[in-house]
Write an enzyme that holds these catalytic residues in place. Sequence first.
Site, PDB file in Angstrom:
ATOM      1  N   TYR A   1       0.891  -1.185   0.227  1.00  0.00           N
ATOM      2  CA  TYR A   1      -0.091   0.001  -0.014  1.00  0.00           C
ATOM      3  C   TYR A   1       0.831   1.222  -0.096  1.00  0.00           C
ATOM      4  O   TYR A   1       1.920   1.407   0.792  1.00  0.00           O
ATOM      5  CB  TYR A   1      -0.869   0.027   1.241  1.00  0.00           C
ATOM      6  CG  TYR A   1      -1.654  -1.325   1.672  1.00  0.00           C
ATOM      7  CD1 TYR A   1      -2.429  -1.862   0.647  1.00  0.00           C
ATOM      8  CD2 TYR A   1      -1.953  -1.633   2.887  1.00  0.00           C
ATOM      9  CE1 TYR A   1      -3.273  -2.891   0.787  1.00  0.00           C
ATOM     10  CE2 TYR A   1      -2.875  -2.557   3.234  1.00  0.00           C
ATOM     11  CZ  TYR A   1      -3.302  -3.175   2.201  1.00  0.00           C
ATOM     12  OH  TYR A   1      -3.957  -4.432   2.560  1.00  0.00           O
TER      13      TYR A   1
ATOM     14  N   PHE B   1       5.004   0.658   6.758  1.00  0.00           N
ATOM     15  CA  PHE B   1       6.040  -0.569   6.898  1.00  0.00           C
ATOM     16  C   PHE B   1       6.546  -0.746   5.443  1.00  0.00           C
ATOM     17  O   PHE B   1       7.653  -0.883   4.852  1.00  0.00           O
ATOM     18  CB  PHE B   1       5.354  -1.707   7.186  1.00  0.00           C
ATOM     19  CG  PHE B   1       4.627  -1.934   8.432  1.00  0.00           C
ATOM     20  CD1 PHE B   1       5.879  -1.888   9.610  1.00  0.00           C
ATOM     21  CD2 PHE B   1       3.631  -1.539   8.819  1.00  0.00           C
ATOM     22  CE1 PHE B   1       5.319  -1.736  10.910  1.00  0.00           C
ATOM     23  CE2 PHE B   1       3.048  -1.331  10.286  1.00  0.00           C
ATOM     24  CZ  PHE B   1       4.107  -1.572  11.384  1.00  0.00           C
ATOM     25  N   CYS B   2       5.651  -0.150   4.333  1.00  0.00           N
ATOM     26  CA  CYS B   2       6.109  -0.158   2.816  1.00  0.00           C
ATOM     27  C   CYS B   2       6.835   0.884   2.648  1.00  0.00           C
ATOM     28  O   CYS B   2       7.910   0.588   1.774  1.00  0.00           O
ATOM     29  CB  CYS B   2       4.831  -0.183   2.108  1.00  0.00           C
ATOM     30  SG  CYS B   2       3.678  -1.677   2.355  1.00  0.00           S
TER      31      CYS B   2
HETATM   32  N1  LIG Z   1       5.170  -6.439  11.109  1.00  0.00           N
HETATM   33  C1  LIG Z   1       4.693  -6.078   9.379  1.00  0.00           C
HETATM   34  C2  LIG Z   1       3.607  -5.356   9.719  1.00  0.00           C
HETATM   35  C3  LIG Z   1       2.894  -5.144   8.342  1.00  0.00           C
HETATM   36  C4  LIG Z   1       1.347  -4.562   8.595  1.00  0.00           C
HETATM   37  O1  LIG Z   1       0.778  -4.426   9.588  1.00  0.00           O
HETATM   38  N2  LIG Z   1       0.919  -4.134   7.528  1.00  0.00           N
HETATM   39  C5  LIG Z   1      -0.486  -3.620   7.299  1.00  0.00           C
HETATM   40  C6  LIG Z   1      -0.647  -2.498   6.620  1.00  0.00           C
HETATM   41  S1  LIG Z   1       0.202  -1.126   7.181  1.00  0.00           S
HETATM   42  C7  LIG Z   1      -1.415  -4.634   6.800  1.00  0.00           C
HETATM   43  O2  LIG Z   1      -1.377  -5.332   5.792  1.00  0.00           O
HETATM   44  N3  LIG Z   1      -2.391  -4.742   7.365  1.00  0.00           N
HETATM   45  C8  LIG Z   1      -3.460  -5.768   6.984  1.00  0.00           C
HETATM   46  C9  LIG Z   1      -4.125  -6.491   7.960  1.00  0.00           C
HETATM   47  O3  LIG Z   1      -3.405  -6.507   8.952  1.00  0.00           O
HETATM   48  O4  LIG Z   1      -4.976  -7.359   7.470  1.00  0.00           O
HETATM   49  C10 LIG Z   1       5.765  -5.495   8.815  1.00  0.00           C
HETATM   50  O5  LIG Z   1       6.612  -5.095   9.301  1.00  0.00           O
HETATM   51  O6  LIG Z   1       5.674  -5.670   7.464  1.00  0.00           O
END
Ligand SMILES: N[C@@H](CCC(=O)N[C@@H](CS)C(=O)NCC(=O)O)C(=O)O
Length: 380
Positions: free
Chosen positions: A115, A120-121
């Site tokens: 996204y 994180f991205c």
């Molecule tokens: N620990 C992970 C956290 C990733 C994360 O929480 N991404 C969120 C977007 S900011 C996500 O994809 N959430 C979707 C969900 O939880 O279903 C990282 O560092 O990549």
Amino acid sequence: MATYTTTRFFRSLNNPRKFLLLAYQNAAGKPHMRANNIRNISGYFRLDLNPDKSWKSLCAGLGIASGLFCTSYVLKHNIRRFSSASAQSLETNETSQRFLSDVDASRLKLTLYQYQVCPFCCKLRAFLDFYGVPYQVVEVDPIRRKELKFSEYRKVPILVQEGPANEKTQLNDSSVIISALTTYMSTDEKDFQRIVSYFPRMESEDKKGKKSVEFGNKYEVMTGKPGRTVNEKEEKKWREWVDGVLVHYIPPNIYRSPSESLQAFSYISSHSQYNTMQQFVIKYAGAVGMFFVAKKLKKKYDIPDDVRSCLYSAADDWTKAVGNRKFMGGDKPNLADLAVYGALSSIEGLDAFNDMLYHTNIGSWYQRTRKAVKNKDGAR
Ligand SMILES: N[C@@H](CCC(=O)N[C@@H](CS)C(=O)NCC(=O)O)C(=O)O
């Protein structure tokens, strides 16, 4: 008349996925269909929409759609190729102990599922851009997430590496991906499958039966050498701090008030390729929804009411840790510099970000790191 149980509404915020589906169907379907769907899918709501009272219908729609938690990440489904020169002969300064030499990023064929404004991205992109690593971007639709159909892991970022025989290796979690790629670039280990195995997936379940996934060694760069230098320990500590502290301050700050929430979603909707109606829903419903979700997150992470002061303290802590150095990595940013910069870049231009620059001394470090990333200084 539009009615729904407020407590259940808030409880359902625990399940953003379900909420997104509801929001989407409410926004996209016919009024009577929407009400039925909502009842059927959620089991949480009792909602009747009366088309004669359109303003109430609109309010109901906005209320439901406020589950558009991750619509903050709605952007176009667009695949872009970033081409860049392969990184060569990277030299580090005295302070940084890890030597990224003879990096051959050209052999990497990477696709990033992301996204655009997810911290994180942004953190991962800062790393890739700094080292001039080429990658394709697939923007994931946060509502249906059909782009992630291939993956059991349902979060972003996800990075897929395609090997010479078209074999694909999937890497999950921003910090794992950064550690894995640094391992690839700074050691002789070029077997991606093996590198991934250094970061084992660990599933756990809390008391309520909610499953979560973590990864072992996620902040470890596998140098093959025993022990860690003082600088490597410091780098690791601050990378952990970004994921464990800094990112949690972001939502309560950018969605602090209805107007700030609207500001954040104005930016998001203006970057989407949705039609006018959908953009309207994203902007207003997302702003309303995130205003409440951010309060919930604030409570979850035990963040005091004065959320700005937490952000300022975090910026001060970081600036103090960098001290007189140009970057924490010395003459060039290290992984901690890139992580802090990347996470903060996700809110660049918003009030919270501008206030932080005004009230702290982080600005000059931020601008330096920004420039280093934009110039792909890590590839020189
Ligand atoms: N620990 C992970 C956290 C990733 C994360 O929480 N991404 C969120 C977007 S900011 C996500 O994809 N959430 C979707 C969900 O939880 O279903 C990282 O560092 O990549």
